[in-house]
Design an enzyme around this catalytic site. Structure first.
Site, PDB file in Angstrom:
ATOM      1  N   ARG A  83     -48.539 -40.150  12.477  1.00  0.00           N
ATOM      2  CA  ARG A  83     -49.754 -41.288  12.033  1.00  0.00           C
ATOM      3  C   ARG A  83     -50.404 -39.909  11.026  1.00  0.00           C
ATOM      4  NH1 ARG A  83     -55.932 -42.220  12.464  1.00  0.00           N
ATOM      5  NH2 ARG A  83     -55.920 -42.220  10.278  1.00  0.00           N
ATOM      6  N   HIS A 127     -57.844 -40.569   3.592  1.00  0.00           N
ATOM      7  CA  HIS A 127     -57.988 -39.848   4.860  1.00  0.00           C
ATOM      8  C   HIS A 127     -59.368 -39.253   4.059  1.00  0.00           C
ATOM      9  CE1 HIS A 127     -57.664 -39.155   9.440  1.00  0.00           C
ATOM     10  NE2 HIS A 127     -58.738 -38.217   9.014  1.00  0.00           N
ATOM     11  N   GLU A 173     -61.436 -44.819   9.282  1.00  0.00           N
ATOM     12  CA  GLU A 173     -62.898 -44.277   8.875  1.00  0.00           C
ATOM     13  C   GLU A 173     -64.350 -45.194   8.019  1.00  0.00           C
ATOM     14  OE1 GLU A 173     -63.488 -40.841  11.834  1.00  0.00           O
ATOM     15  OE2 GLU A 173     -62.556 -41.823  13.179  1.00  0.00           O
ATOM     16  N   ASN A 298     -60.359 -46.458  15.956  1.00  0.00           N
ATOM     17  CA  ASN A 298     -60.338 -44.389  15.912  1.00  0.00           C
ATOM     18  C   ASN A 298     -61.359 -44.536  17.297  1.00  0.00           C
ATOM     19  OD1 ASN A 298     -58.392 -44.176  14.485  1.00  0.00           O
ATOM     20  ND2 ASN A 298     -59.701 -42.874  12.938  1.00  0.00           N
ATOM     21  N   TYR A 300     -63.542 -42.347  20.420  1.00  0.00           N
ATOM     22  CA  TYR A 300     -64.012 -40.481  21.469  1.00  0.00           C
ATOM     23  C   TYR A 300     -64.359 -40.773  22.020  1.00  0.00           C
ATOM     24  CZ  TYR A 300     -61.216 -38.683  16.925  1.00  0.00           C
ATOM     25  OH  TYR A 300     -60.004 -38.318  16.662  1.00  0.00           O
ATOM     26  N   GLU A 367     -56.797 -43.055  16.710  1.00  0.00           N
ATOM     27  CA  GLU A 367     -57.153 -41.678  17.341  1.00  0.00           C
ATOM     28  C   GLU A 367     -57.970 -41.645  18.807  1.00  0.00           C
ATOM     29  OE1 GLU A 367     -59.604 -39.544  13.942  1.00  0.00           O
ATOM     30  OE2 GLU A 367     -57.948 -40.389  12.240  1.00  0.00           O
TER      31      GLU A 367
END
Ligand code: GBH
Length: 464
Positions: A83, A127, A173, A298, A300, A367
């Protein structure tokens, strides 16, 4: 099954995509080479006090020149999917107008080199590196003028790379760049105006829809999505107030973009609570709804959330009136970044939330990863022994595999953030998310234990 990797191998199909992820400004360096224009991150980094030690992406990992060796490195690790993002200011140095052919050529050459190495490129158009000119001339994402400019930029890239690349995303994002860039000022352009942040979210949706129209014409058979980031929110207690606050917090993160894209409007909780929220008209909704071919997540971390009437700020997630302050340590081991706790079960719940609310057909984790407590203070070779990160990946991949195996989540791929230690935005080089260590004085790369762990897992599970 005898081992976690055997379970993962049996749960994730042979066509599962494994990959690593990067972003242009975080790895490329060479920010003035071959006609690249300035981006809002060049300006923001050069402003005293905005990034750790005043660091910037000026050198970063020098990926712009070093990509041939990095491709070889990925090959040696068995990585088959990569990516990357395209830097708008390399393609259109002033954001609009004349195309910088040298910039286009760089990405054509990079994509061809990846494909020659049997690594499939997965391309993100934006991005966070907005051409500075567009910020200066009309306020960037705060203005509706960005919509056509983004679509025109996207079209240039679609025409250049469309025959070479199948999987795309428009935005990485938007939650992060709209709210951190315009509401709490931690990211470029560093504004602290909530109204601008909500206008940004609105213009992102319109720009996405406009770009997808170009995409359908330029890249027949291609697939396009948007990288939506969301933490999982677990209710702090079993009270109905805390449950409602936790629901609301996910709606204020994934839902801001997911709901318009899949359901045609902002979440009800957002409409209720945000003053002067831009209206998505029914004409706009027709273009936005159904415009993605798959869901790109994404993810985390997970937070405990309790009802906190009146809470306002990024931690309280703007108007969500929800606080994310759980008892210290309870939610899971803390990484180096203060916002990041290791909570493998959170990714399973998050994937289920996405699948149950949107039924997207295909979901990719685009991600997932972590930094390691104290890692940036370690010298070689200790810095390569990243057991904390190995445990993080094992836990999260296993929990994602459980979502696929037991919950029916159509999980098709997983990208580790990140291939390389890189420029970590406001944290400069002080935070390291790579599975490969970068020595910033020599630019040498060193494989960490986590890269070997993932390479072994890629080899065990197989990768289409
Ligand atoms: C991603 O964002 C980015 O896409 C990537 O470029 C970056 O390198 C990577 O993560 C690692 O950080 O400080 O309490 O306001 C991650 C999602 C969302 C994480 C906002 C930090 C800030 C919480 N980010 N969050 S707070």
């Amino acid at each position: 099954l005898s081992s976690p990797s055997a379970f993962m191998a049996s749960s994730l199909t042979p066509t599962f995509w494994w990959g690593t992820a990067t972003a242009a400004y975080q790895v490329e360096g060479y920010t003035t080479a071959n006609g690249r224009g300035a981006s809002i991150w060049d300006t923001f980094s050069a402003t005293p006090g905005k990034t750790y030690n005043g660091e910037s992406g000026e050198k970063a990992d020098e990926f712009y020149k070093r990509y041939p060796a990095d491709i070889k490195l990925m090959q040696s690790l068995g990585v088959r999917h990569f990516r990357m993002s395209v830097a708008w200011p390399r393609i259109l140095p002033k954001g609009t107008g004349t195309v910088n052919q040298a910039g286009v050529n760089f990405y054509v050459t990079l994509v061809d080199a990846l494909k020659a190495a049997d690594i499939q490129p997965y391309v993100t158009l934006y991005h966070w590196d907005l051409p500075q000119t567009l910020q200066d001339s009309y306020g960037g994402w705060g203005s509706s003028r960005i919509v056509n400019d983004f679509a025109a930029y996207a079209d240039v890239v679609f025409k250049a790379l469309g025959s070479r690349v199948t999987y795309w995303t428009t935005f990485n994002e938007p939650w992060s760049f709209c709210f951190m860039g315009n509401a709490n000022g931690q990211h470029a352009p560093g504004l602290t105006d909530r109204a601008v942040a909500w206008n940004c979210a609105y213009h992102v949706l319109l720009a996405h829809a406009a770009a997808v129209k170009k995409f359908r014409a330029a890249v027949p058979g291609g697939k396009i999505g948007m990288n939506i980031n969301s933490d999982w929110s677990e209710p702090f207690s079993s009270s109905s107030q805390d449950q409602a606050a936790a629901d609301r917090k996910v709606e204020f993160m994934a839902g801001i973009f997911g709901d318009p894209l899949y359901l045609g409007d902002w979440p009800a909780s957002v409409k209720q609570r945000v003053p002067n929220l831009p209206t998505i008209t029914s004409d706009q909704a027709r273009d936005i709804k159904g415009s993605t071919d798959y869901f790109a997540l994404n993810h985390y971390t997970t937070l405990y959330v309790k009802d906190a009437p009146g809470a306002y700020g990024l931690e309280g997630l703007l108007d969500a009136s929800a606080s994310a302050n759980g008892p210290e340590g309870l939610v899971g081991p803390q990484a180096d970044s203060s916002w990041l706790y290791t909570v493998p079960w959170g990714i399973r719940k998050m994937l289920n939330w996405v699948n149950n609310r949107y039924h997207p057909g295909e979901i990719y984790v685009t991600e997932n990863g972590c930094d390691v407590p104290g890692e940036s203070g370690l010298a070689l070779p200790e810095a390569l022994n990243d057991t904390f990160r190995v445990n993080f990946y094992q836990g999260y991949v296993q929990a994602a595999a459980q979502a696929a195996a037991y919950d029916g989540v159509p999980l098709k791929g997983y990208f580790a953030w990140s291939l390389l230690d890189n420029f970590e935005w406001a944290d400069g080089y002080a935070k390291r998310f790579g599975i490969v260590y970068v020595d910033y004085s020599t630019q040498a790369r060193y494989v960490k234990r986590s890269a070997r762990y993932l390479a072994n897992l890629f080899g065990t599970v197989g990768s289409a």
